[in-house]
Design a protein around this motif. Structure first.
Motif, PDB file in Angstrom:
ATOM      1  N   ASP A 170       0.580  -1.330  -0.089  1.00 30.10           N
ATOM      2  CA  ASP A 170       0.191  -0.106   0.128  1.00 30.10           C
ATOM      3  C   ASP A 170       1.021   1.141  -0.046  1.00 30.10           C
ATOM      4  O   ASP A 170       0.524   2.112  -0.133  1.00 30.10           O
ATOM      5  CB  ASP A 170      -0.795   0.171   1.499  1.00 30.10           C
ATOM      6  N   LEU A 171       1.865   1.068  -0.064  1.00 33.81           N
ATOM      7  CA  LEU A 171       2.781   2.251  -0.143  1.00 33.81           C
ATOM      8  C   LEU A 171       2.759   3.455  -0.880  1.00 33.81           C
ATOM      9  O   LEU A 171       2.257   2.993  -2.520  1.00 33.81           O
ATOM     10  CB  LEU A 171       4.349   2.089  -0.706  1.00 33.81           C
ATOM     11  N   ILE A 172       2.804   4.847  -1.088  1.00 34.48           N
ATOM     12  CA  ILE A 172       1.859   5.726  -2.123  1.00 34.48           C
ATOM     13  C   ILE A 172       3.439   6.350  -2.548  1.00 34.48           C
ATOM     14  O   ILE A 172       4.228   6.597  -1.862  1.00 34.48           O
ATOM     15  CB  ILE A 172       1.185   6.426  -1.311  1.00 34.48           C
ATOM     16  N   VAL A 173       3.719   6.181  -3.760  1.00 35.72           N
ATOM     17  CA  VAL A 173       4.997   5.847  -4.149  1.00 35.72           C
ATOM     18  C   VAL A 173       5.277   7.262  -5.297  1.00 35.72           C
ATOM     19  O   VAL A 173       4.605   7.137  -6.698  1.00 35.72           O
ATOM     20  CB  VAL A 173       5.452   4.986  -5.117  1.00 35.72           C
ATOM     21  N   TRP A 174       6.022   8.108  -5.018  1.00 37.58           N
ATOM     22  CA  TRP A 174       6.468   9.050  -6.289  1.00 37.58           C
ATOM     23  C   TRP A 174       7.194   8.253  -7.016  1.00 37.58           C
ATOM     24  O   TRP A 174       8.405   7.272  -7.186  1.00 37.58           O
ATOM     25  CB  TRP A 174       7.236   9.996  -5.443  1.00 37.58           C
ATOM     26  N   PRO A 175       6.668   8.665  -8.619  1.00 37.96           N
ATOM     27  CA  PRO A 175       7.492   7.339  -9.459  1.00 37.96           C
ATOM     28  C   PRO A 175       8.964   7.751 -10.446  1.00 37.96           C
ATOM     29  O   PRO A 175       8.760   8.043 -11.491  1.00 37.96           O
ATOM     30  CB  PRO A 175       6.539   7.710 -10.764  1.00 37.96           C
ATOM     31  N   GLY A 176      10.079   8.535  -9.362  1.00 33.99           N
ATOM     32  CA  GLY A 176      10.941   8.711  -9.715  1.00 33.99           C
ATOM     33  C   GLY A 176      12.542   7.633 -10.529  1.00 33.99           C
ATOM     34  O   GLY A 176      11.788   6.188  -9.489  1.00 33.99           O
ATOM     35  N   ALA A 177      13.267   7.598 -10.875  1.00 31.59           N
ATOM     36  CA  ALA A 177      14.405   6.138 -10.741  1.00 31.59           C
ATOM     37  C   ALA A 177      15.112   7.214 -11.245  1.00 31.59           C
ATOM     38  O   ALA A 177      15.219   8.246 -11.153  1.00 31.59           O
ATOM     39  CB  ALA A 177      13.852   5.527 -12.612  1.00 31.59           C
ATOM     40  N   CYS A 178      16.438   6.631 -11.107  1.00 25.28           N
ATOM     41  CA  CYS A 178      17.825   6.706 -11.110  1.00 25.28           C
ATOM     42  C   CYS A 178      17.869   6.569 -12.964  1.00 25.28           C
ATOM     43  O   CYS A 178      18.157   5.564 -13.106  1.00 25.28           O
ATOM     44  CB  CYS A 178      18.981   5.808 -10.585  1.00 25.28           C
ATOM     45  N   VAL A 179      18.709   7.373 -13.310  1.00 24.13           N
ATOM     46  CA  VAL A 179      19.449   7.050 -15.515  1.00 24.13           C
ATOM     47  C   VAL A 179      19.965   6.206 -15.388  1.00 24.13           C
ATOM     48  O   VAL A 179      20.242   5.730 -15.613  1.00 24.13           O
ATOM     49  CB  VAL A 179      19.366   8.316 -15.739  1.00 24.13           C
ATOM     50  N   VAL A 180      20.868   5.994 -13.907  1.00 27.28           N
ATOM     51  CA  VAL A 180      22.057   4.982 -14.035  1.00 27.28           C
ATOM     52  C   VAL A 180      21.263   3.496 -13.511  1.00 27.28           C
ATOM     53  O   VAL A 180      21.832   2.531 -14.636  1.00 27.28           O
ATOM     54  CB  VAL A 180      23.172   5.232 -13.267  1.00 27.28           C
ATOM     55  N   HIS A 181      20.468   3.268 -12.551  1.00 26.23           N
ATOM     56  CA  HIS A 181      20.651   1.880 -12.492  1.00 26.23           C
ATOM     57  C   HIS A 181      19.167   1.799 -13.382  1.00 26.23           C
ATOM     58  O   HIS A 181      19.205   0.224 -13.794  1.00 26.23           O
ATOM     59  CB  HIS A 181      20.577   1.937 -11.038  1.00 26.23           C
ATOM     60  N   GLU A 182      18.228   1.870 -13.637  1.00 27.19           N
ATOM     61  CA  GLU A 182      17.048   2.007 -14.457  1.00 27.19           C
ATOM     62  C   GLU A 182      18.313   1.451 -15.905  1.00 27.19           C
ATOM     63  O   GLU A 182      16.793   0.436 -16.210  1.00 27.19           O
ATOM     64  CB  GLU A 182      16.695   2.681 -14.656  1.00 27.19           C
ATOM     65  N   LEU A 183      19.140   2.066 -16.608  1.00 26.47           N
ATOM     66  CA  LEU A 183      20.008   1.669 -17.679  1.00 26.47           C
ATOM     67  C   LEU A 183      20.408   0.193 -17.567  1.00 26.47           C
ATOM     68  O   LEU A 183      21.230  -0.054 -18.773  1.00 26.47           O
ATOM     69  CB  LEU A 183      20.534   2.612 -18.186  1.00 26.47           C
ATOM     70  N   PHE A 184      20.608  -0.473 -16.310  1.00 32.77           N
ATOM     71  CA  PHE A 184      21.611  -1.995 -16.940  1.00 32.77           C
ATOM     72  C   PHE A 184      19.994  -3.044 -17.515  1.00 32.77           C
ATOM     73  O   PHE A 184      18.680  -2.492 -17.864  1.00 32.77           O
ATOM     74  CB  PHE A 184      21.558  -2.732 -15.608  1.00 32.77           C
ATOM     75  N   SER A 185      20.973  -3.637 -18.557  1.00 31.34           N
ATOM     76  CA  SER A 185      19.526  -4.857 -19.167  1.00 31.34           C
ATOM     77  C   SER A 185      19.552  -5.893 -18.667  1.00 31.34           C
ATOM     78  O   SER A 185      20.458  -6.448 -18.468  1.00 31.34           O
ATOM     79  CB  SER A 185      19.849  -5.151 -20.679  1.00 31.34           C
ATOM     80  N   ALA A 186      18.565  -5.922 -18.600  1.00 36.48           N
ATOM     81  CA  ALA A 186      17.657  -7.500 -18.250  1.00 36.48           C
ATOM     82  C   ALA A 186      18.194  -8.419 -18.853  1.00 36.48           C
ATOM     83  O   ALA A 186      18.410  -9.948 -18.455  1.00 36.48           O
ATOM     84  CB  ALA A 186      16.122  -7.394 -17.609  1.00 36.48           C
ATOM     85  N   GLN A 187      17.857  -8.457 -20.414  1.00 31.54           N
ATOM     86  CA  GLN A 187      18.313  -9.390 -21.342  1.00 31.54           C
ATOM     87  C   GLN A 187      19.754  -9.131 -21.243  1.00 31.54           C
ATOM     88  O   GLN A 187      20.463 -10.748 -21.154  1.00 31.54           O
ATOM     89  CB  GLN A 187      17.608  -8.615 -22.547  1.00 31.54           C
ATOM     90  N   GLY A 188      20.515  -8.447 -21.548  1.00 31.73           N
ATOM     91  CA  GLY A 188      21.652  -8.267 -21.881  1.00 31.73           C
ATOM     92  C   GLY A 188      22.553  -9.794 -19.919  1.00 31.73           C
ATOM     93  O   GLY A 188      23.603  -9.959 -20.165  1.00 31.73           O
TER      94      GLY A 188
END
Ligand code: 13P
Ligand code: SF4
Length: 315
Positions: A170-188
């Motif tokens: 039930d956390l009320i989440v502000w939808p921000g992200a880190c531009v560095v960590h978000e760009l790791f590739s799950a497929q890679g």
């Protein structure tokens, strides 16, 4: 018109050490700093360790080799000391993606909720918070609000990790992200794991879920470093900024480390562009000239101090 090159000594490292001594300066550095900057620091750490070091600082000046929100936290804890930084433009996508006025409106929409804010945020946003957390204590700080509605800001990936760990959906989440960590590739990462089946995958909780799903261990930078050193012979794939490699290799020379692949293999997108603005030259100049300094208006500082001190007490 050509820019005048600043007057720099030949031996920058020695000049920085001399200035630190002359000015009674404490040099704090994050693990994402260049290795030569880390090597000159009095304390190298994750954001929690650096906030702790700032809290007890016995010095006349704090020099902060990290990003703006970290230096701001040091200033909030040390209003009477100058806090200098090598580059004032060293920001953070999480802090920049959560403007204080919009955050105020967001919180006002949830008047009954307590507000837990990641330390990667501006002083104004901290001032609107009940408690601050870092990646190393986010789960514990969330548990502090058991049974109460809770705003969690500004990293949605850390929020999702915390929600899973605490069972709070039930956390009320502000939808921000880190531009560095978000760009790791799950497929890679999947491909890399097949090539290195015995490697342990270590990831920072700011990564996307598809990356965290493949991790053997999820922790802050300090947690990742400590874990990597526990099994010196085992290869590790690391899904965070590769500045952490320096500390691991200092403790375990020769440890086999591979950085998790990014979405775009032709760029260094998983190096924090903000952290890496800090150079030895700029560090020398900020210690020499005592500028640029980080400042926090006193009314904001007083309100931001409370949730920071509370976190330091609780963790
Ligand atoms: P740590 O608290 O793990 O040092 O993380 C800080 C940060 O900015 C990660 O991107
Ligand atoms: Fe901010 Fe991401 Fe850089 Fe950390 S790595 S300082 S969260 S932009």
């Amino acid at each position: 018109m050509s820019m005048q090159a600043p007057d720099l000594p030949d031996d920058l490292e020695q000049a920085i050490l001399d200035l630190k001594r002359e000015r009674r300066a404490l040099l704090l550095a994050h693990y994402y700093q260049e290795s030569e900057v880390q090597d000159l620091a009095d304390v190298v750490g994750d954001s929690l360790a650096l906030a702790r070091a700032a809290q007890g600082a016995d010095c006349d000046v704090i020099a902060f080799a990290g990003v703006h929100f970290m230096a701001e936290t040091a200033k909030i804890l040390n209003p009477d000391k100058p806090v200098v930084v090598p580059d004032l433009d060293a920001g953070c996508s999480l802090a920049d993606g959560c403007p204080p006025d919009e955050f105020e409106k967001f919180c006002a929409e949830h008047p009954d909720a307590a507000v837990l804010t990641y330390i990667n945020s501006s002083a104004e946003v901290k001032a609107r918070s009940d408690l601050i957390c870092t990646s190393s204590n986010a789960v514990k700080m969330t548990e502090h609000f058991a049974g109460r509605p809770l705003v969690f800001a500004p990293d949605r990936h850390l929020a999702r990790f915390v929600a899973k760990q605490t069972g709070r959906d039930d956390l009320i989440v502000w939808p921000g992200a880190c531009v560095v960590h978000e760009l790791f590739s799950a497929q890679g990462l999947e491909k890399l794991r097949m090539q290195h089946p015995d490697a342990e995958v270590l990831a920072h909780p700011e990564c996307d879920q598809a990356v965290l799903d493949q991790a053997d261990f999820i922790a802050s930078t300090t947690g990742i470093i400590d874990r990597a050193c526990q099994e010196p012979e085992r290869e590790a794939i690391v899904a965070t900024e590769d500045g952490v490699f320096h500390e691991i290799w200092k403790r375990v020379p020769g440890k086999k480390l591979i950085q998790a692949p990014g979405m775009d293999e032709s760029c260094e997108c998983n190096r924090c562009p903000f952290m890496r603005l800090n150079t030895l030259e700029k560090l020398y100049l900020c210690l020499r000239d005592l500028t640029p300094q980080v400042d926090v208006p006193e009314p904001v500082r007083v309100r931001a101090l409370r949730p920071i001190e509370k976190m330091l007490e609780l963790s």
